[in-house]
Write an enzyme that holds these catalytic residues in place. Sequence first.
Site, short mmCIF file in Angstrom:
data_model
loop_
_atom_site.label_atom_id
_atom_site.label_comp_id
_atom_site.label_asym_id
_atom_site.label_seq_id
_atom_site.Cartn_x
_atom_site.Cartn_y
_atom_site.Cartn_z
N ARG A 54 -6.91 -7.79 -9.80
CA ARG A 54 -7.59 -9.06 -10.09
C ARG A 54 -9.06 -8.78 -10.34
O ARG A 54 -9.51 -7.65 -10.20
CB ARG A 54 -7.48 -9.97 -8.87
CG ARG A 54 -8.02 -9.26 -7.61
CD ARG A 54 -8.08 -10.15 -6.40
NE ARG A 54 -8.08 -9.40 -5.17
CZ ARG A 54 -9.16 -8.94 -4.55
NH1 ARG A 54 -10.36 -9.15 -5.06
NH2 ARG A 54 -9.07 -8.27 -3.41
N GLU A 106 -2.57 7.00 8.08
CA GLU A 106 -3.28 7.97 7.25
C GLU A 106 -4.46 8.57 7.98
O GLU A 106 -4.91 8.08 9.02
CB GLU A 106 -3.69 7.37 5.90
CG GLU A 106 -4.65 6.23 5.97
CD GLU A 106 -4.93 5.60 4.59
OE1 GLU A 106 -4.05 5.56 3.71
OE2 GLU A 106 -6.07 5.14 4.40
N GLU A 153 -6.26 1.79 -2.45
CA GLU A 153 -5.41 0.71 -2.94
C GLU A 153 -5.96 0.22 -4.27
O GLU A 153 -7.08 0.55 -4.65
CB GLU A 153 -5.37 -0.45 -1.94
CG GLU A 153 -6.70 -1.14 -1.74
CD GLU A 153 -6.57 -2.50 -1.05
OE1 GLU A 153 -5.45 -3.02 -0.94
OE2 GLU A 153 -7.61 -3.05 -0.66
N HIS A 161 -14.50 -3.91 8.10
CA HIS A 161 -13.78 -3.59 6.86
C HIS A 161 -13.97 -4.64 5.78
O HIS A 161 -13.20 -4.71 4.84
CB HIS A 161 -12.28 -3.38 7.12
CG HIS A 161 -12.00 -2.38 8.18
ND1 HIS A 161 -12.46 -1.09 8.13
CD2 HIS A 161 -11.32 -2.48 9.35
CE1 HIS A 161 -12.07 -0.44 9.22
NE2 HIS A 161 -11.40 -1.27 9.98
N LYS A 172 0.81 -1.21 0.00
CA LYS A 172 0.00 0.00 0.00
C LYS A 172 0.85 1.27 0.00
O LYS A 172 0.46 2.28 -0.57
CB LYS A 172 -0.93 0.02 1.21
CG LYS A 172 -2.03 -1.04 1.20
CD LYS A 172 -2.99 -0.79 2.37
CE LYS A 172 -3.76 -2.04 2.76
NZ LYS A 172 -4.77 -2.45 1.81
N GLU A 174 -9.61 1.28 -5.61
CA GLU A 174 -10.49 1.59 -4.48
C GLU A 174 -10.22 2.99 -3.96
O GLU A 174 -9.06 3.37 -3.73
CB GLU A 174 -10.28 0.57 -3.34
CG GLU A 174 -10.65 -0.84 -3.73
CD GLU A 174 -10.65 -1.81 -2.54
OE1 GLU A 174 -11.39 -2.80 -2.60
OE2 GLU A 174 -9.90 -1.58 -1.57
P1 ADP Z 1 -7.79 -3.92 2.67
O1 ADP Z 1 -6.56 -4.20 1.91
O2 ADP Z 1 -7.80 -4.63 3.96
O3 ADP Z 1 -9.00 -4.10 1.81
P2 ADP Z 1 -8.23 -1.05 2.44
O4 ADP Z 1 -7.13 -0.05 2.48
O5 ADP Z 1 -8.85 -1.32 1.12
O6 ADP Z 1 -7.70 -2.38 3.10
O7 ADP Z 1 -9.35 -0.59 3.47
C1 ADP Z 1 -10.43 -1.44 3.83
C2 ADP Z 1 -11.59 -0.64 4.38
O8 ADP Z 1 -11.19 0.15 5.52
C3 ADP Z 1 -12.17 0.38 3.44
O9 ADP Z 1 -13.11 -0.20 2.58
C4 ADP Z 1 -12.81 1.38 4.39
O10 ADP Z 1 -14.02 0.89 4.91
C5 ADP Z 1 -11.84 1.42 5.54
N1 ADP Z 1 -10.84 2.50 5.38
C6 ADP Z 1 -9.65 2.39 4.77
N2 ADP Z 1 -8.96 3.55 4.79
C7 ADP Z 1 -9.73 4.44 5.43
C8 ADP Z 1 -9.57 5.83 5.80
N3 ADP Z 1 -8.48 6.50 5.51
N4 ADP Z 1 -10.57 6.42 6.47
C9 ADP Z 1 -11.69 5.73 6.80
N5 ADP Z 1 -11.89 4.44 6.49
C10 ADP Z 1 -10.93 3.79 5.82
P1 ADP Z 2 -13.14 -7.80 -2.68
O1 ADP Z 2 -11.86 -7.10 -2.36
O2 ADP Z 2 -13.25 -8.36 -4.05
O3 ADP Z 2 -14.34 -7.13 -2.23
P2 ADP Z 2 -12.77 -9.19 -0.33
O4 ADP Z 2 -11.73 -8.21 0.04
O5 ADP Z 2 -13.94 -9.37 0.56
O6 ADP Z 2 -13.23 -9.02 -1.81
O7 ADP Z 2 -12.17 -10.61 -0.49
C1 ADP Z 2 -11.28 -10.86 -1.51
C2 ADP Z 2 -10.05 -11.35 -0.86
O8 ADP Z 2 -10.41 -12.20 0.22
C3 ADP Z 2 -9.27 -12.19 -1.77
O9 ADP Z 2 -8.32 -11.47 -2.50
C4 ADP Z 2 -8.64 -13.13 -0.78
O10 ADP Z 2 -7.55 -12.53 -0.15
C5 ADP Z 2 -9.70 -13.38 0.21
N1 ADP Z 2 -10.61 -14.47 -0.16
C6 ADP Z 2 -11.92 -14.36 -0.39
N2 ADP Z 2 -12.45 -15.53 -0.69
C7 ADP Z 2 -11.46 -16.41 -0.67
C8 ADP Z 2 -11.37 -17.81 -0.93
N3 ADP Z 2 -12.42 -18.54 -1.30
N4 ADP Z 2 -10.21 -18.38 -0.80
C9 ADP Z 2 -9.13 -17.66 -0.45
N5 ADP Z 2 -9.14 -16.35 -0.22
C10 ADP Z 2 -10.29 -15.73 -0.32
MG MG Z 3 -9.45 -3.03 0.07
#
Ligand code: ADP
Ligand code: ADP
Ligand code: MG
Length: 643
Positions: free
Chosen positions: A296, A200, A292, A234, A116, A274
Amino acid sequence: MFDKILIANRGEIACRIIRSARALGVKSVAVYSQVDKSALHVALADQAVAIGGPAPRDSYLRGQAIIQAALATGAQAIHPGYGFLSENPDFVAAVQDAGLVFIGPSESAIRAMGLKDAAKALMHDAGVPVVPGYHGANQDPEHLAGAADAIGYPVLIKAVAGGGGKGMRLVERPEDFAEALDSAKSEAATAFGNDAVLVEKFILKPRHIEMQIFGDGVEAVHLFERDCSLQRRHQKVIEEAPAPGMTEEMRAAMGQAAVRAAQAIGYKGAGTVEFIVDGARGLRPDGFWFMEMNTRLQVEHPVTEAITGIDLVEWQLRVAAGEGLPLGQDALSISGHAFEARLYAEDVPAGFLPATGRLRHLRFSEGARNDTGVRSGDEISPWYDPMIAKVITHGPTRALALKRLEAALGGTEVAGTVTNLGFLSALTRHAGFRAGDVDTGLIARDLDMLCHQKAPEFWQVAAAAALAIDLAHLTDPLAGFAQAGLIWQSVALEDVAPLHIAVTGPAQARVRLDDNEVSVSAEGGALRVEGAPELVRGICAAGRITLFGAMPCDFVLCDPLERENGADAASDLVLAPMPGLVKAVFVAVGDSVEIGARLAILEAMKMEHTLTAARAGIIAEVLAQPGAQVEAGTALVVLEDEA
Ligand code: ADP
Ligand code: ADP
Ligand code: MG
């Protein structure tokens, strides 16, 4: 186009890819672990290859075994699905070294977006707005705390290698920073083998809005946005497209930023950028920031397919096979509105605990697209993600698409495991969600209301009693006939006052509870119950009765032989609350622990559960080793007897 591809995944996504491949005349090869031998994706594929044991590291994560399976079956390309190896740049390189095509982005594009902090730096340079914060290399706690002060509280600490919401901590006050940093780092170290974090700004009333992009390695287009703000911990629960309240101006700004992001890394294939949006200020072109990029196909891609009419997997195969982008930006448009709800085997009131079990019955509603990887009779095993299906609806307006989702969930029937179906249905009736007033805190704020389980109505109890005696099959013309009048038998359901039922004729009965009495009759697979708003459908299997419909509910038949568990002995034992993988054990025999001390971490797909001491004491035994797969109820740690 390829003649044959291998799908390096399982479950619903493997099934979904096979369908699009077949529509293009492409044969598919499935891979499977021991426990998936008779899984749906194996049955659907043209060929299937066993790749090892049930644990992902022994099968679906074995890149070399998967590549060998592709070579042995003559597949020309590998589709990774999501999860598993889909974002592993080393796997991409190995696939290409073996002379095969990876259906997805290049190794370097995945690497660029893998962490990230590096991704944020790259996006910043490409002119994409990023969440204000510190994403540098200095990991000194003092320095990070200083950065948090400079950003201004509240702040979010995130693992740079994070995913699935792990290694993330919200910190509201400076005095809590040090402790949150410690726990984020330790969670990140166990989950990702990398404890680096970034800090952040925490956006208030955040909305998660993401852009679907598609590239051919040079050019890129976006396929509009999805709103994924309905989250718990999350993790996404219900997604929709387009985003409620989106303006043309903001969509254009976000779309351009996403396309810039894709072009900056020469992106090929389907990807998602995202963004976090400040919902407190409304949707405005300067109110979104890059979070991020997921390199895929995303779980929630079907809502985009529903509003654009495009098959994203078809596009993935065509672009991977060397074609250019099938359509340019000007040819893409939005039609109507779509929702996706993720149906999970999980116990919502218990904190969304993943569940397992054999699906005694599974039936989907016809008014929806149901993407699934399981059938009636299949097992939701502890080894993988407990998602049962994605229920997707589309309609000309948001209100209609949501009505269709509500109806589709009401018509979805699952028995054999607890599910989040009632919770999803309650969400579709949530006033704020209905009005399109969404943010990522909605579910947590209204959790009590969303999981509130009302005491069952009498008609529900009566239906359960009829199912318990299998009334539908008591069709003998003499059923219920007795010289001495009705014969009342008792039915014992947990948490329900004693019930009596008497058969009054073929497939007909009366049910009595206290002073209430109603009639029940079985007709064409359903029950007509006096006082019920509609015909009731349900099933009784393995000691459990499940009623389907808009307010699904479960009853447990009392087992007269069952003994109470000794409650006092239990406090000495720390049990696995769910089936899962022991990730870490923090204590050794002889250690003395305080109440609340961390003892071990248990992981069930996509969720880490920290087990803590229910009382202070000395560790008498440690029965679990990191890496062990345990069943629910397995004793992991034993405390010395208090006496
Ligand atoms: P991950 O790799 O675990 O998906 P993300 O960076 O995409 O992590 O963040 C997952 C979720 O966390 C987001 O969908 C949002 O709900 C919350 N989130 C992430 N960053 C922030 C932020 N700076 N402020 C508020 N909520 C956040
Ligand atoms: P998205 O980011 O598409 O909304 P999520 O963050 O909820 O979806 O879940 C996607 C991620 O969760 C995948 O990249 C993987 O890391 C994990 N995941 C979800 N389903 C599976 C599965 N059936 N087997 C392994 N990992 C999974
Ligand atoms: Mg995410």
